[in-house]
Motif scaffolding. Sequence first.
Motif, mmCIF file in Angstrom:
data_model
loop_
_atom_site.group_PDB
_atom_site.id
_atom_site.type_symbol
_atom_site.label_atom_id
_atom_site.label_comp_id
_atom_site.label_asym_id
_atom_site.label_seq_id
_atom_site.Cartn_x
_atom_site.Cartn_y
_atom_site.Cartn_z
ATOM 1 N N ILE A 36 -16.474 -22.559 64.084
ATOM 2 C CA ILE A 36 -15.124 -21.994 63.961
ATOM 3 C C ILE A 36 -14.769 -21.784 62.495
ATOM 4 C CG2 ILE A 36 -12.673 -22.509 64.255
ATOM 5 C CD1 ILE A 36 -13.362 -23.686 66.965
ATOM 6 N N THR A 37 -15.020 -22.784 61.655
ATOM 7 C CA THR A 37 -14.697 -22.621 60.241
ATOM 8 C C THR A 37 -15.539 -21.523 59.608
ATOM 9 O OG1 THR A 37 -16.212 -24.410 59.659
ATOM 10 C CG2 THR A 37 -13.887 -24.969 59.888
ATOM 11 N N LYS A 38 -16.798 -21.438 59.983
ATOM 12 C CA LYS A 38 -17.668 -20.384 59.445
ATOM 13 C C LYS A 38 -17.143 -19.009 59.859
ATOM 14 C CE LYS A 38 -22.467 -18.946 59.224
ATOM 15 N NZ LYS A 38 -23.831 -19.172 59.673
ATOM 16 N N LEU A 39 -16.757 -18.872 61.116
ATOM 17 C CA LEU A 39 -16.234 -17.597 61.615
ATOM 18 C C LEU A 39 -14.956 -17.193 60.884
ATOM 19 C CD1 LEU A 39 -16.426 -15.426 64.005
ATOM 20 C CD2 LEU A 39 -14.682 -16.844 65.070
ATOM 21 N N TYR A 40 -14.032 -18.106 60.734
ATOM 22 C CA TYR A 40 -12.760 -17.789 60.089
ATOM 23 C C TYR A 40 -12.924 -17.531 58.601
ATOM 24 C CZ TYR A 40 -9.679 -18.301 64.064
ATOM 25 O OH TYR A 40 -9.029 -18.094 65.248
ATOM 26 N N ASN A 42 -15.638 -16.320 57.122
ATOM 27 C CA ASN A 42 -16.265 -14.994 57.015
ATOM 28 C C ASN A 42 -15.242 -13.893 57.256
ATOM 29 O OD1 ASN A 42 -18.749 -16.043 56.393
ATOM 30 N ND2 ASN A 42 -19.535 -15.927 58.472
ATOM 31 N N ARG A 43 -14.346 -14.127 58.181
ATOM 32 C CA ARG A 43 -13.294 -13.157 58.463
ATOM 33 C C ARG A 43 -12.377 -12.997 57.244
ATOM 34 N NH1 ARG A 43 -8.462 -13.949 62.819
ATOM 35 N NH2 ARG A 43 -7.274 -12.141 62.185
ATOM 36 N N GLY A 44 -12.047 -14.095 56.600
ATOM 37 C CA GLY A 44 -11.215 -14.035 55.399
ATOM 38 C C GLY A 44 -11.901 -13.293 54.266
ATOM 39 N N THR A 45 -13.208 -13.499 54.126
ATOM 40 C CA THR A 45 -13.966 -12.777 53.106
ATOM 41 C C THR A 45 -13.944 -11.279 53.387
ATOM 42 O OG1 THR A 45 -15.389 -14.688 52.806
ATOM 43 C CG2 THR A 45 -16.218 -12.591 51.998
ATOM 44 N N MET A 46 -14.107 -10.913 54.639
ATOM 45 C CA MET A 46 -14.091 -9.494 55.012
ATOM 46 C C MET A 46 -12.717 -8.890 54.746
ATOM 47 S SD MET A 46 -15.922 -7.016 55.899
ATOM 48 C CE MET A 46 -17.385 -7.949 56.205
ATOM 49 N N ASN A 48 -10.749 -9.732 52.388
ATOM 50 C CA ASN A 48 -10.671 -9.506 50.945
ATOM 51 C C ASN A 48 -11.376 -8.209 50.552
ATOM 52 O OD1 ASN A 48 -9.173 -11.785 50.444
ATOM 53 N ND2 ASN A 48 -10.961 -13.063 50.062
ATOM 54 N N TYR A 49 -12.503 -7.908 51.185
ATOM 55 C CA TYR A 49 -13.185 -6.640 50.918
ATOM 56 C C TYR A 49 -12.309 -5.458 51.329
ATOM 57 C CZ TYR A 49 -17.522 -9.339 50.380
ATOM 58 O OH TYR A 49 -18.485 -10.221 49.974
ATOM 59 N N ILE A 50 -11.663 -5.576 52.475
ATOM 60 C CA ILE A 50 -10.783 -4.505 52.947
ATOM 61 C C ILE A 50 -9.609 -4.334 51.988
ATOM 62 C CG2 ILE A 50 -9.202 -3.834 54.796
ATOM 63 C CD1 ILE A 50 -11.195 -5.249 56.732
ATOM 64 N N LYS A 51 -9.051 -5.443 51.517
ATOM 65 C CA LYS A 51 -7.927 -5.369 50.573
ATOM 66 C C LYS A 51 -8.358 -4.690 49.275
ATOM 67 C CE LYS A 51 -6.436 -9.260 49.031
ATOM 68 N NZ LYS A 51 -5.785 -10.536 48.746
ATOM 69 N N GLU A 52 -9.563 -4.998 48.787
ATOM 70 C CA GLU A 52 -10.049 -4.331 47.583
ATOM 71 C C GLU A 52 -10.218 -2.837 47.824
ATOM 72 O OE1 GLU A 52 -13.534 -4.522 44.203
ATOM 73 O OE2 GLU A 52 -13.854 -5.578 46.072
ATOM 74 N N GLY A 53 -10.701 -2.474 48.999
ATOM 75 C CA GLY A 53 -10.839 -1.053 49.324
ATOM 76 C C GLY A 53 -9.504 -0.341 49.382
ATOM 77 N N LYS A 54 -8.508 -1.005 49.945
ATOM 78 C CA LYS A 54 -7.183 -0.387 50.047
ATOM 79 C C LYS A 54 -6.529 -0.218 48.687
ATOM 80 C CE LYS A 54 -4.281 -1.651 53.178
ATOM 81 N NZ LYS A 54 -3.459 -2.524 54.041
ATOM 82 N N PHE A 55 -6.577 -1.265 47.854
ATOM 83 C CA PHE A 55 -5.857 -1.212 46.593
ATOM 84 C C PHE A 55 -6.685 -0.608 45.455
ATOM 85 C CE2 PHE A 55 -3.641 -4.843 48.708
ATOM 86 C CZ PHE A 55 -2.478 -4.135 48.963
ATOM 87 N N GLY A 56 -7.989 -0.791 45.476
ATOM 88 C CA GLY A 56 -8.818 -0.289 44.388
ATOM 89 C C GLY A 56 -9.374 1.096 44.610
ATOM 90 N N PHE A 57 -9.534 1.497 45.868
ATOM 91 C CA PHE A 57 -10.147 2.785 46.172
ATOM 92 C C PHE A 57 -9.300 3.661 47.082
ATOM 93 C CE2 PHE A 57 -13.569 -0.043 45.033
ATOM 94 C CZ PHE A 57 -14.311 0.736 44.172
ATOM 95 N N ALA A 58 -8.077 3.265 47.333
ATOM 96 C CA ALA A 58 -7.103 4.047 48.111
ATOM 97 C C ALA A 58 -7.610 4.374 49.511
ATOM 98 C CB ALA A 58 -6.724 5.323 47.356
#
Length: 140
Positions: A36-40, A42-46, A48-58
Amino acid sequence: MTHPRRVVVKMERLKDELLVQFTFIVTNMSLSPKNITKLYFNRGTMENYIKEGKFGFAFGKMTSTEFERNACKLQIAIIAYNRHSGFKRLCLPDAMNTKLIDTVRLQIIKIAGKIVRSGRYLRFKLSSHSLYKRVNGNID
Protein backbone atom coordinates in the motif's frame (compact mmCIF):
# COMPACT_ATOMS: atom_id res chain seq x y z
CA MET A 1 -18.37 6.91 7.61
CA THR A 2 -20.42 4.15 6.05
CA HIS A 3 -17.55 1.99 4.77
CA PRO A 4 -14.79 0.44 6.86
CA ARG A 5 -11.32 1.87 6.28
CA ARG A 6 -7.78 0.82 7.12
CA VAL A 7 -5.11 3.18 8.36
CA VAL A 8 -1.55 2.35 7.39
CA VAL A 9 1.16 4.20 9.29
CA LYS A 10 4.69 4.42 7.96
CA MET A 11 7.30 5.53 10.46
CA GLU A 12 10.75 6.48 9.28
CA ARG A 13 13.70 8.16 10.88
CA LEU A 14 16.11 9.73 8.45
CA LYS A 15 19.84 9.43 8.95
CA ASP A 16 21.18 11.88 11.54
CA GLU A 17 17.64 12.93 12.51
CA LEU A 18 16.32 12.75 16.04
CA LEU A 19 12.59 12.76 15.29
CA VAL A 20 10.53 10.14 13.52
CA GLN A 21 8.42 11.12 10.50
CA PHE A 22 4.96 9.58 10.28
CA THR A 23 2.99 9.05 7.08
CA PHE A 24 -0.68 8.08 7.40
CA ILE A 25 -2.58 6.42 4.56
CA VAL A 26 -6.31 5.80 4.86
CA THR A 27 -7.52 3.19 2.40
CA ASN A 28 -10.01 0.41 1.79
CA MET A 29 -7.48 -1.82 -0.02
CA SER A 30 -6.70 -5.25 1.36
CA LEU A 31 -3.05 -5.30 0.25
CA SER A 32 -0.17 -5.65 2.67
CA PRO A 33 0.94 -2.40 4.34
CA LYS A 34 4.26 -2.49 2.43
CA ASN A 35 2.48 -2.74 -0.94
CA ILE A 36 0.00 0.00 0.00
CA THR A 37 2.74 2.47 0.89
CA LYS A 38 4.65 1.60 -2.28
CA LEU A 39 1.52 2.12 -4.39
CA TYR A 40 0.65 5.47 -2.82
CA PHE A 41 4.21 6.81 -2.94
CA ASN A 42 4.51 5.85 -6.62
CA ARG A 43 1.22 7.60 -7.24
CA GLY A 44 2.52 10.73 -5.51
CA THR A 45 5.66 10.66 -7.64
CA MET A 46 3.56 10.41 -10.79
CA GLU A 47 1.44 13.35 -9.66
CA ASN A 48 4.64 15.39 -9.31
CA TYR A 49 5.55 14.56 -12.92
CA ILE A 50 2.08 15.63 -14.04
CA LYS A 51 2.38 18.87 -12.06
CA GLU A 52 5.73 19.62 -13.71
CA GLY A 53 4.15 19.00 -17.11
CA LYS A 54 1.26 21.32 -16.35
CA PHE A 55 3.30 24.19 -14.95
CA GLY A 56 6.57 23.81 -16.85
CA PHE A 57 5.33 22.72 -20.26
CA ALA A 58 1.74 24.02 -20.34
CA PHE A 59 0.08 20.60 -20.66
CA GLY A 60 -3.19 22.05 -19.42
CA LYS A 61 -3.35 25.15 -21.65
CA MET A 62 -5.23 24.42 -24.81
CA THR A 63 -5.85 27.63 -26.76
CA SER A 64 -7.95 26.34 -29.62
CA THR A 65 -11.47 24.95 -29.81
CA GLU A 66 -10.37 22.38 -32.40
CA PHE A 67 -9.45 18.95 -31.11
CA GLU A 68 -6.70 18.32 -33.69
CA ARG A 69 -4.84 21.55 -32.88
CA ASN A 70 -5.00 20.91 -29.17
CA ALA A 71 -3.86 17.30 -29.65
CA CYS A 72 -0.90 18.50 -31.74
CA LYS A 73 0.04 21.14 -29.15
CA LEU A 74 -0.11 18.56 -26.35
CA GLN A 75 2.05 16.13 -28.33
CA ILE A 76 4.67 18.84 -28.92
CA ALA A 77 4.64 19.67 -25.19
CA ILE A 78 5.09 15.98 -24.33
CA ILE A 79 8.03 15.72 -26.75
CA ALA A 80 9.58 18.77 -25.05
CA TYR A 81 9.00 17.16 -21.64
CA ASN A 82 10.63 13.91 -22.77
CA ARG A 83 13.63 15.78 -24.22
CA HIS A 84 14.03 17.68 -20.97
CA SER A 85 13.80 14.46 -18.96
CA GLY A 86 16.45 12.82 -21.15
CA PHE A 87 18.65 15.91 -20.90
CA LYS A 88 18.43 15.82 -17.10
CA ARG A 89 19.31 12.12 -16.94
CA LEU A 90 22.13 12.15 -19.48
CA CYS A 91 23.75 15.58 -19.22
CA LEU A 92 23.21 17.04 -15.78
CA PRO A 93 25.00 16.06 -12.59
CA ASP A 94 23.09 14.02 -10.03
CA ALA A 95 22.48 17.10 -7.87
CA MET A 96 20.47 18.70 -10.72
CA ASN A 97 18.48 15.55 -11.59
CA THR A 98 15.68 16.37 -9.19
CA LYS A 99 15.27 19.99 -10.29
CA LEU A 100 12.13 21.15 -12.05
CA ILE A 101 12.22 22.62 -15.55
CA ASP A 102 11.89 26.19 -14.23
CA THR A 103 15.04 25.78 -12.15
CA VAL A 104 16.97 24.25 -15.05
CA ARG A 105 15.80 27.08 -17.33
CA LEU A 106 16.90 29.77 -14.90
CA GLN A 107 20.21 28.20 -13.88
CA ILE A 108 21.46 26.70 -17.15
CA ILE A 109 19.53 27.51 -20.29
CA LYS A 110 18.45 31.12 -19.83
CA ILE A 111 21.76 33.00 -19.85
CA ALA A 112 21.59 36.30 -21.71
CA GLY A 113 24.80 37.09 -23.54
CA LYS A 114 26.43 37.57 -26.91
CA ILE A 115 29.67 36.60 -28.63
CA VAL A 116 31.80 39.53 -29.77
CA ARG A 117 34.73 39.11 -32.17
CA SER A 118 37.62 41.52 -31.70
CA GLY A 119 40.92 40.92 -33.47
CA ARG A 120 41.77 37.29 -33.01
CA TYR A 121 39.74 36.81 -29.85
CA LEU A 122 36.17 35.77 -29.27
CA ARG A 123 34.62 37.18 -26.12
CA PHE A 124 31.44 36.03 -24.51
CA LYS A 125 29.73 39.10 -23.03
CA LEU A 126 27.14 38.39 -20.38
CA SER A 127 24.23 40.56 -19.39
CA SER A 128 24.96 42.94 -16.53
CA HIS A 129 22.35 41.09 -14.43
CA SER A 130 23.74 37.61 -15.07
CA LEU A 131 24.41 35.38 -12.06
CA TYR A 132 27.56 34.07 -13.77
CA LYS A 133 29.07 37.49 -14.44
CA ARG A 134 32.00 37.01 -12.03
CA VAL A 135 32.58 33.27 -12.39
CA ASN A 136 35.63 33.76 -14.60
CA GLY A 137 37.71 36.92 -14.23
CA ASN A 138 38.39 37.43 -17.95
CA ILE A 139 34.72 37.46 -19.00
CA ASP A 140 33.35 40.95 -19.62
